[in-house]
Design an enzyme around this catalytic site. Structure first.
Site, PDB file in Angstrom:
ATOM      1  N   SER A   1     -32.627  -4.361  36.724  1.00  0.00           N
ATOM      2  CA  SER A   1     -32.065  -5.149  37.687  1.00  0.00           C
ATOM      3  C   SER A   1     -32.754  -4.126  39.028  1.00  0.00           C
ATOM      4  O   SER A   1     -34.235  -4.554  39.293  1.00  0.00           O
ATOM      5  CB  SER A   1     -30.498  -4.710  38.022  1.00  0.00           C
ATOM      6  OG  SER A   1     -30.460  -4.985  38.781  1.00  0.00           O
TER       7      SER A   1
ATOM      8  N   ASP B   1     -33.362  -7.885  45.075  1.00  0.00           N
ATOM      9  CA  ASP B   1     -33.670  -6.858  44.792  1.00  0.00           C
ATOM     10  C   ASP B   1     -34.289  -7.348  43.077  1.00  0.00           C
ATOM     11  O   ASP B   1     -34.615  -8.735  43.512  1.00  0.00           O
ATOM     12  CB  ASP B   1     -32.305  -6.030  43.314  1.00  0.00           C
ATOM     13  CG  ASP B   1     -31.455  -7.050  42.586  1.00  0.00           C
ATOM     14  OD1 ASP B   1     -31.730  -8.366  42.879  1.00  0.00           O
ATOM     15  OD2 ASP B   1     -30.795  -6.562  41.793  1.00  0.00           O
TER      16      ASP B   1
ATOM     17  N   ASP C   1     -33.805  -8.435  40.102  1.00  0.00           N
ATOM     18  CA  ASP C   1     -33.812  -9.957  38.946  1.00  0.00           C
ATOM     19  C   ASP C   1     -33.228 -11.163  40.467  1.00  0.00           C
ATOM     20  O   ASP C   1     -32.378 -12.003  39.502  1.00  0.00           O
ATOM     21  CB  ASP C   1     -33.037  -8.879  37.750  1.00  0.00           C
ATOM     22  CG  ASP C   1     -31.623  -8.102  38.382  1.00  0.00           C
ATOM     23  OD1 ASP C   1     -31.380  -8.189  39.592  1.00  0.00           O
ATOM     24  OD2 ASP C   1     -30.566  -8.722  37.095  1.00  0.00           O
TER      25      ASP C   1
END
Length: 447
Positions: free
Chosen positions: A103, A242, A244
């Site tokens: 992430s 961000d 992902d």
């Protein structure tokens, strides 16, 4: 059944350090394959997506080996946003979806997230069973039943169409100059494609991943570059995703940042006016600002709080039958459109509000006055238990007493990093600083 590998969002850690090593990824793949291929047939399949981290190649290969060894057929999507994996798991009739991503973390971290056949992240119980299988070993498939793997070249395009379908048919983004920051991550192609096809004039940032620059000086955790670009290019709005693309931050035309709380406030108010907000309720985590709760209450709406982690927000939403939720960090979950946080679709909802009302981003992105909030993190060594010491417990109790009637205190152990997070809210700035520092000092002494 306990979990030690899984945190609040899958298994996560530094790449090539336990547990994020190829051997463990292979074991997790085999365990997931055995868990979902319970009838032993060869009709079961899994989709695997990843972000742009260098270590993604290693984990993709290891997971594929583990899954095929138990008879699962693997469909490899390549770099796609996390919400694309949730969507394509159901669209492609897969039994399980896997996203390889850490992430918003730096490139040297990575993670493995699992989705069930319904496209939602697995619950704690399912993760615990997969972990137990991974640690204890599984029965492998017979040689003639080993699974196959194939590349899916159009997974990104399927998600692009899904994202565009969430935008009102009667609206265009013509005339809007948009700065899009993809964090050199999973949405580096999909987000610009969607926005361009809807008519936006784009300034692109963070769209040149090299395996090592994901989230570096860009994206939703470092919006400074995008904010400067909005001002320098005279853009109408900035969108920061961000690594992902399951989080988003919005930047107005003056370079000011709106977090997930402000985005959810706008959406909840608009959806309520349109009769779309189920049960008049928004679900947010315990970290969301008190100002958001007051804003909703002033409109006859309710804030339901859940533990930190978009997976827990989604679980609470499904339990209550609610369709909007998220986190201050920028996870926005809209179950009308997606099964997990989707930064791009949330941004499209914001852009739709701009296109429909003609209002500038600054008028839409600050729905309420935030209550001052202070968050400090204390790093600790693996195996340490600072929150269980008498001195830390005493410091927390004292801080809670001092905040009674003046705010709230939240202490929690991060589920994705070795950090103790100390957060407090209060309109008394001096008190806020004192109580947070007192707890932080006690934790630091304990570690």
């Amino acid at each position: 059944m306990s979990r030690t590998l899984f945190g609040t969002d899958g298994v996560r850690g530094r790449a090539n350090s336990y547990p994020m090593i190829a051997e463990m990824a292979l074991k997790l793949g085999a365990a997931a394959g055995r868990y979902f291929r319970k009838d032993g047939s060869n009709v079961h399949r899994v989709v695997i997506g990843k972000d742009t981290r260098l270590s993604g190649y290693m984990f993709e290969t290891a997971l594929t080996a583990g899954l095929t060894s138990t008879g699962m057929n693997v469909l490899l999507l390549g770099p796609v946003p996390t919400p694309a994996v949730g969507y394509l798991t159901t669209s492609m009739r897969a039994d399980v979806g896997i996203m390889i991503s850490a992430s918003h973390n730096p490139h040297y971290d990575n993670g493995i997230k699992f989705f069930g056949p319904d496209g939602f992240k697995l619950n704690d119980e399912a993760e615990a069973e997969i972990e137990a299988l991974a640690m204890n070993g599984v029965e492998l498939a017979m040689a003639e039943n080993i699974g196959r793997a194939r590349r899916i070249d159009d997974g990104r395009f399927r998600y692009v169409e899904r994202a565009k379908a969430s935008f009102p048919d009667n609206l265009r983004l013509n005339g809007l100059k948009v700065v899009i920051d993809c964090a050199n991550g999973a949405a580096y192609k999909t987000a610009p494609e969607v926005l361009w096809e809807l008519g936006a004039d784009l300034v692109e940032i963070g769209v040149s991943p090299d395996g090592l620059n994901i989230n570096r000086n860009c994206g939703s955790t470092d919006v400074s570059t995008a904010a400067a670009a909005v001002v320098a290019h005279g853009a109408d709005v900035g969108i920061c995703l961000d690594g992902d693309a399951d989080r988003v931050m919005i930047i107005d035309e003056a370079g000011n940042v709106a977090d997930g709380d402000q985005i959810m406030a706008l959406m909840a108010a608009r959806w309520a006016d349109e009769g779309r907000l189920r049960g008049g309720t928004l679900v947010a985590s315990v970290m969301s600002n008190l100002g958001l709760e007051r804003f909703l209450a002033g409109r006859g709406l309710r804030l339901e709080r859940a533990p930190v982690g978009d997976r827990y927000v989604v679980e609470r939403m499904r339990e209550g039958g609610w369709n909007l939720g998220g986190e201050q960090s920028g996870h926005i979950v809209m179950t009308d459109y997606a099964t997990t946080g989707d930064g791009l679709i949330a941004a499209l909802q914001f852009l739709a509000a701009m296109a429909e009302t003609g209002e500038p981003a600054s008028a839409l992105s600050q729905s309420f006055q935030t209550v001052p909030q202070l968050l400090k993190n204390v790093r600790f060594d693996a195996g340490a238990t600072p929150l269980e010491t008498d001195t830390v417990r005493a410091a927390i109790a004292d801080a809670e007493t001092r905040l009674t009637g003046n705010g709230r205190l939240l202490i929690r152990k991060s589920g994705t990093e070795p950090l103790i997070r100390v957060m407090a809210e209060s309109e008394d700035a001096a008190l806020l600083e004192r109580v947070v520092d007192s707890v932080v000092e006690a934790v630091e002494a304990a570690v």
